[in-house]
Motif scaffolding. Sequence first.
Motif, short mmCIF file in Angstrom:
data_model
loop_
_atom_site.label_atom_id
_atom_site.label_comp_id
_atom_site.label_asym_id
_atom_site.label_seq_id
_atom_site.Cartn_x
_atom_site.Cartn_y
_atom_site.Cartn_z
N TRP A 237 0.76 -1.31 0.07
CA TRP A 237 -0.11 -0.05 -0.06
C TRP A 237 1.03 1.13 0.14
O TRP A 237 0.71 2.31 -0.68
N TYR A 238 1.92 1.33 0.82
CA TYR A 238 2.84 2.42 1.06
C TYR A 238 3.90 2.50 -0.27
O TYR A 238 4.68 3.16 -0.03
N SER A 239 3.73 1.68 -1.14
CA SER A 239 4.54 1.60 -2.27
C SER A 239 4.10 2.49 -3.34
O SER A 239 4.60 2.75 -4.50
N GLN A 240 2.76 2.81 -3.24
CA GLN A 240 2.16 3.88 -3.92
C GLN A 240 2.93 5.24 -4.21
O GLN A 240 3.40 5.77 -3.27
N GLU A 241 2.74 5.61 -5.44
CA GLU A 241 3.46 6.76 -5.92
C GLU A 241 3.01 7.94 -4.95
O GLU A 241 3.90 8.85 -4.56
N ILE A 242 1.82 8.34 -4.30
CA ILE A 242 1.51 9.25 -3.79
C ILE A 242 2.14 9.23 -2.48
O ILE A 242 2.04 10.46 -1.85
N PHE B 92 9.00 4.55 9.85
CA PHE B 92 7.92 3.71 9.07
C PHE B 92 7.44 2.27 9.85
O PHE B 92 6.14 2.11 9.83
N SER B 93 8.25 1.74 10.31
CA SER B 93 7.91 0.42 11.10
C SER B 93 6.91 0.81 12.14
O SER B 93 6.12 -0.06 12.57
N GLU B 94 7.06 1.99 12.90
CA GLU B 94 6.06 2.25 13.91
C GLU B 94 4.62 2.71 13.24
O GLU B 94 3.51 2.43 13.56
N LEU B 95 4.68 3.22 11.97
CA LEU B 95 3.55 3.35 11.34
C LEU B 95 2.90 2.29 10.76
O LEU B 95 1.69 2.13 11.13
N ILE B 96 3.65 1.27 10.46
CA ILE B 96 3.01 -0.11 10.19
C ILE B 96 2.35 -0.71 11.34
O ILE B 96 1.35 -1.41 11.47
N ARG C 117 6.93 22.02 0.79
CA ARG C 117 8.15 21.60 -0.11
C ARG C 117 8.52 19.93 0.34
O ARG C 117 8.46 19.49 1.40
N ASP C 118 8.99 19.20 -0.73
CA ASP C 118 9.56 17.99 -0.39
C ASP C 118 9.01 17.00 0.37
O ASP C 118 9.68 16.39 1.20
N THR C 119 8.02 16.90 0.16
CA THR C 119 7.03 15.93 0.85
C THR C 119 5.67 15.42 -0.04
O THR C 119 5.53 16.12 -0.83
N ALA C 120 5.07 14.19 0.41
CA ALA C 120 4.23 13.77 -0.49
C ALA C 120 2.80 13.85 0.50
O ALA C 120 2.39 14.77 0.68
#
Length: 275
Positions: free
Chosen positions: A162-167, A177-181, A249-252
Amino acid sequence: MFDNYQFNYIFSGNPHKPLIIFLHGFMGNTGEFDEVISIIAEDFYCLTIDLPGHGKTQVFGSDEYYQMPNTAKALMKLLDKLLKKLNLDQCFLIGYSMGGRLALYLALHFPQYFTKVILESASPGLATEPERLGRIKRDGQIARKLSRTINPEDFTIFLTNWYSQEIFGNIKTHTQFSELIKQRLQNDPKQLVKSLKMMGTGVQPSLWSKLETNNVLLLLLVGELDPKFVEINTKIQQKAKYSQLEIVRDTAHNIHFAKPLEFVSVVKNFFVTKS
């Protein structure tokens, strides 16, 4: 209607300061904005709520109670009760992604409750029937994958994809990121499926035609590296009165996770500055 919901919610921060309600995105929960809240806790009283299909909130009855209009009505009954307890008439509102779509719905349908609203990476839904049908089909495919996650390992694989999506840009390289998961794994995939099918972008009421009626101060917050939502929010800003657009800037897509300090700065500037 209200009896069909048992909302899980958490208050934190300073009860003597202005109230902010936070609405998480798809697969989030009351912990979605924890880092942001820890930074602003002295200056605001913060209310986080598990939306239907997420966290510890329970929905009783048919799947229609996961739909946006029903969810919105139930949320406003809860909010009305909580505001009266706090002796307040209005509050601030922040919504991220799916929570941002819901926040926009609330601002347009119940404007008297909100002084200012921040919509992070949000949209008013889809304007045309072909767009909606296409999205419903795609969400159906996602729902089928989610429904096949029968253990935490399967769910972890789903989330990583899911988090491999471009957005989401390079979110997977984030140190937290591991905490997010781990946080996402607290949800029940079967409940997420109901949320996706009943409150996904393809099935939610399109709000494009109502934008011109807006009378709440809106901040449209998007990431520079999320061009789809930059385009969507540029169009919102052109249609919605009392709205302003800010591009980080510099974030998705997930700004508050990727750049919490910048997010907090935006929140304080917008909510504290007199209009």
